[in-house]
Design an enzyme around this catalytic site. Structure first.
Site, short mmCIF file in Angstrom:
data_model
loop_
_atom_site.label_atom_id
_atom_site.label_comp_id
_atom_site.label_asym_id
_atom_site.label_seq_id
_atom_site.Cartn_x
_atom_site.Cartn_y
_atom_site.Cartn_z
N LYS A 22 35.29 45.06 -28.92
CA LYS A 22 34.46 45.73 -30.08
C LYS A 22 34.38 47.20 -30.02
O LYS A 22 34.47 47.80 -31.00
CB LYS A 22 32.74 44.87 -29.74
CG LYS A 22 31.92 45.48 -30.60
CD LYS A 22 30.68 44.64 -31.06
CE LYS A 22 29.73 44.63 -29.91
NZ LYS A 22 28.95 45.65 -30.04
N SER A 23 34.18 47.71 -28.84
CA SER A 23 34.14 49.21 -28.43
C SER A 23 35.37 49.95 -28.98
O SER A 23 35.35 50.62 -29.64
CB SER A 23 33.98 49.59 -27.11
OG SER A 23 32.62 49.08 -26.40
N GLY A 94 24.80 49.43 -33.21
CA GLY A 94 24.37 50.84 -32.68
C GLY A 94 25.64 51.87 -32.46
O GLY A 94 25.53 53.12 -32.71
N ASP A 314 26.41 45.09 -20.95
CA ASP A 314 26.21 43.83 -21.93
C ASP A 314 26.45 42.65 -21.56
O ASP A 314 25.90 41.65 -22.18
CB ASP A 314 27.42 44.19 -23.10
CG ASP A 314 27.21 45.48 -24.00
OD1 ASP A 314 25.87 45.95 -23.79
OD2 ASP A 314 28.00 46.18 -24.40
N LYS A 341 18.60 47.66 -26.14
CA LYS A 341 19.46 47.01 -26.79
C LYS A 341 19.39 46.42 -27.97
O LYS A 341 18.01 46.77 -28.74
CB LYS A 341 20.27 46.10 -25.90
CG LYS A 341 20.96 46.77 -24.48
CD LYS A 341 21.97 47.78 -25.02
CE LYS A 341 22.57 48.43 -23.77
NZ LYS A 341 23.38 49.53 -24.35
N ARG A 345 16.48 43.20 -24.08
CA ARG A 345 17.04 41.95 -23.45
C ARG A 345 16.30 41.54 -22.24
O ARG A 345 16.59 40.47 -21.71
CB ARG A 345 18.42 42.35 -23.45
CG ARG A 345 19.26 42.29 -24.64
CD ARG A 345 20.83 42.48 -24.15
NE ARG A 345 21.30 42.33 -25.80
CZ ARG A 345 22.59 42.61 -25.86
NH1 ARG A 345 23.38 43.56 -24.98
NH2 ARG A 345 23.36 42.71 -26.88
C1 S3P Z 1 28.81 50.75 -26.21
C2 S3P Z 1 28.36 51.34 -25.35
C3 S3P Z 1 27.19 50.73 -24.65
C4 S3P Z 1 27.11 49.30 -24.75
C5 S3P Z 1 27.53 48.90 -26.20
C6 S3P Z 1 28.88 49.45 -26.86
C7 S3P Z 1 30.05 51.82 -26.92
O1 S3P Z 1 25.83 51.40 -25.14
O2 S3P Z 1 25.98 48.64 -24.43
O3 S3P Z 1 27.35 47.56 -26.58
O4 S3P Z 1 30.94 51.15 -27.65
O5 S3P Z 1 30.12 52.91 -26.60
P1 S3P Z 1 25.21 52.50 -24.56
O6 S3P Z 1 26.01 53.67 -24.83
O7 S3P Z 1 23.81 52.68 -25.36
O8 S3P Z 1 24.84 52.32 -23.34
#
Ligand code: S3P
Length: 427
Positions: A22-23, A94, A314, A341, A345
């Site tokens: 996903k990232s 997010g 996660d 989150k 959670r």
């Molecule tokens: C992510 C960073 C993380 C993770 C999120 C995806 C990203 O969040 O929990 O699911 O793609 O950079 P945080 O930066 O708030 O820790």
């Protein structure tokens, strides 16, 4: 629609390719939209969050075509983006909301971003504070803490910034803004977080310097279109790993799972808990990946905290679940970020696993789980959180009786067809 799951001592066998990371999928769309030329992305995650990112960039005028898991992005570069005439809808994502703030801050136009109910509760000041230091003009509820957010693009200048929270989203938003800023930006990370943005910056031709926990980037750099190969998401694989570990006589092979060391905390944890698994690294350019074979295992409770937390943030709902089946006590600490989150959670995991009979207690920054405890059927709430939905579905494998999941559709945020894929492994 409620999903009812009921199993009787299932055993999981077979091979699965979990969906794309996903990232990395989000970043591929963003970088392809910033670069001039045609970018192709293979293995893209067709999850709701990444589709939200595509829809936002289309509203900026970027040409994005989907053909199965291959995405073609045709862009005239960031300078060709147009002022959107509609609100940019970031859905439940997010990453879309926060990284796009960094990108929109340095444009020459006005834009508005808003997402769903969960996004409207997530803290945005952590992004807006450093961006304002760079000169950004961003307005929102409670001085910019909450969406909807209005961004008036402007000229940005570089900053020196030490991250007050271990967050790859904060780091990435600053790095993306820094590309357009005047001068050299230096970001210091007290604790390492996922480095997909840094890897992709270099892949698209940017020059960055990484040393001793800091990243330096000179403003005014242009990106060049590239080909991106997205490996499977280890955060999605985690649920299949958990399913194999807590069921009897299981052996599951997960192919081409991303094995970037900033993301493999889950593997460190299951190894310490005594899990039986093999990892075979594959040779790939850019992001590393591996094939993983995982078998039913007798697990022990362990303590999890410190620098390990960002490497598995996660995966904590799933880790809590497997800890209910491990012998002894598992303590998860230093994970207060879980409270902000997709939902809180800590509260949600403790409430839902307790309903099934787990011995689990919330603490300020984590939870304490005593195992093993038998799990029983229950009516499980997802809170609209995909990872809570998958935790409940995996828990059903080890439970006696029916598990009902109130809102299974939210699972499609990161793992469309998760339950079907899991069921396909049952003999
Ligand atoms: C992510 C960073 C993380 C993770 C999120 C995806 C990203 O969040 O929990 O699911 O793609 O950079 P945080 O930066 O708030 O820790």
């Amino acid at each position: 629609m409620t999903l009812t799951l009921s199993y009787s001592n299932p055993s999981l066998k077979g091979t699965i390719q979990v969906p794309g990371d996903k990232s990395i999928s989000h970043r591929a769309i963003m970088f392809g939209s910033m670069a001039s030329g045609t970018t192709t992305v293979e293995g893209f995650l067709l999850g709701d969050d990444c589709l939200s990112t595509i829809s936002c960039f289309r509203k900026l005028g970027v040409g994005i075509e989907l053909d199965g898991k291959t995405v073609t992005i045709t862009s005239g570069g960031e300078a060709s983006w147009q002022e959107p005439s509609e609100v940019l809808d970031t859905g439940n994502s997010g990453t879309t909301t926060r990284l796009m703030l960094g990108l929109l801050a340095g444009t020459s136009f006005h834009s508005v971003m808003a997402g769903d109910e969960s996004i409207a509760k997530r803290p945005m000041k952590r992004i807006i504070n450093p961006l304002r230091e760079m000169g950004a003009d961003i307005r929102g509820r409670q001085d910019g803490q909450f969406t909807p957010l209005a961004v008036q693009g402007t000229t940005l200048s570089a900053i020196n910034y030490t991250l007050p929270v271990a967050s790859a989203q904060v780091k990435s938003a600053i790095l993306l803004a820094a590309l357009k800023a005047e001068g050299k930006t230096v970001i210091t990370e007290p604790v390492a977080t996922r480095d997909h943005t840094e890897i992709m910056l270099e892949h698209f031709g940017a020059v960055i310097t990484r040393r001793n926990g800091s990243i330096e980037l000179e403003g005014g750099q242009k990106l060049t279109a590239a080909h991106v190969q997205v490996p499977g998401d280890i955060s999605s694989a985690a649920f299949m790993i958990g399913a194999a570990l807590i069921t009897g006589q299981s052996e599951v092979v997960l192919t081409n799972v991303g094995s970037n060391p900033t993301r493999t905390g889950i593997l460190d944890v299951i190894e310490q808990m005594g899990a039986d698994f093999d990892l075979k690294e594959r040779a790939v350019e850019g992001e590393p990946s591996a094939d993983l074979t995982i078998r039913s295992s007798k697990l022990n409770g362990i303590e999890i905290g410190g620098d390990l937390i960002p490497r598995l943030i996660d995966e904590i709902p799933l880790i809590a679940l497997i800890a209910t089946q491990a012998h002894g006590t598992t303590v998860i600490k230093d994970a207060e970020e879980l409270r902000v989150k997709e939902t809180d959670r800590i509260a949600a995991v403790v409430a839902e696993l307790s309903k099934m009979g787990a011995d689990i207690t919330a603490t300020e920054d984590g939870m304490i789980i005593n195992g093993p405890t038998p799990l029983t059927g229950a009516e499980m709430k997802t809170y609209g959180d995909h990872r809570l939905g998958m935790m409940a579905a995996v828990a059903a494998l080890a439970a006696t009786g029916e598990v009902q999941i109130d809102d299974p559709d939210c699972i499609a945020v990161s793992f469309p067809n998760f339950v079907e894929q899991m069921n396909s492994l049952i003999n």
